[in-house]
Design a protein around this motif. Structure first.
Motif, PDB file in Angstrom:
ATOM      1  N   HIS A 141      -6.752   5.105  -1.826  1.00 17.85           N
ATOM      2  CA  HIS A 141      -6.163   3.792  -2.106  1.00 17.85           C
ATOM      3  C   HIS A 141      -7.205   2.690  -1.929  1.00 17.85           C
ATOM      4  CE1 HIS A 141      -3.403   0.408  -2.041  1.00 17.85           C
ATOM      5  NE2 HIS A 141      -3.902   0.070  -0.867  1.00 17.85           N
ATOM      6  N   HIS A 191       2.152   1.721  -3.496  1.00 16.68           N
ATOM      7  CA  HIS A 191       1.075   2.162  -4.390  1.00 16.68           C
ATOM      8  C   HIS A 191       0.769   3.637  -4.182  1.00 16.68           C
ATOM      9  CE1 HIS A 191      -3.203   2.707  -5.546  1.00 16.68           C
ATOM     10  NE2 HIS A 191      -2.785   2.075  -6.617  1.00 16.68           N
ATOM     11  N   ILE A 192       0.675   4.046  -2.923  1.00 18.54           N
ATOM     12  CA  ILE A 192       0.372   5.450  -2.626  1.00 18.54           C
ATOM     13  C   ILE A 192       1.485   6.351  -3.138  1.00 18.54           C
ATOM     14  CG2 ILE A 192       0.125   7.118  -0.737  1.00 18.54           C
ATOM     15  CD1 ILE A 192      -1.480   4.958   0.756  1.00 18.54           C
ATOM     16  N   CYS A 225      -5.081   7.338   1.989  1.00 20.28           N
ATOM     17  CA  CYS A 225      -5.435   5.957   2.329  1.00 20.28           C
ATOM     18  C   CYS A 225      -6.852   5.631   1.883  1.00 20.28           C
ATOM     19  CB  CYS A 225      -5.280   5.726   3.833  1.00 20.28           C
ATOM     20  SG  CYS A 225      -3.569   5.730   4.383  1.00 20.28           S
ATOM     21  N   PRO A 254       0.816  -1.230   0.000  1.00 19.80           N
ATOM     22  CA  PRO A 254       0.000   0.000   0.000  1.00 19.80           C
ATOM     23  C   PRO A 254       0.843   1.272   0.000  1.00 19.80           C
ATOM     24  CG  PRO A 254      -0.854  -1.541   1.603  1.00 19.80           C
ATOM     25  CD  PRO A 254       0.453  -2.098   1.104  1.00 19.80           C
TER      26      PRO A 254
END
Length: 50
Positions: A37, A8-9, A34, A5
């Protein structure tokens, strides 16, 4: 690179650095990224509860 994560962020959404100052505003900005995401994951894979 770290956890998926966070990667990805950082790479896909583009959060390389925070644009705000103060801990409270940074926490709000981090929570927003978040949420984005998680919404992208739900959009891509569906809810699975249907």
């Amino acid at each position: 690179m770290g956890e998926p994560p966070f990667a990805h962020i950082r790479s896909i959404i583009g959060l390389d650095r925070f644009t705000l100052r103060s801990k409270k505003k940074i926490n709000i900005q981090w929570n927003l990224f978040c949420i984005i995401h998680n919404l992208k994951k739900v959009h891509a894979y569906g809810t699975g509860f249907v």
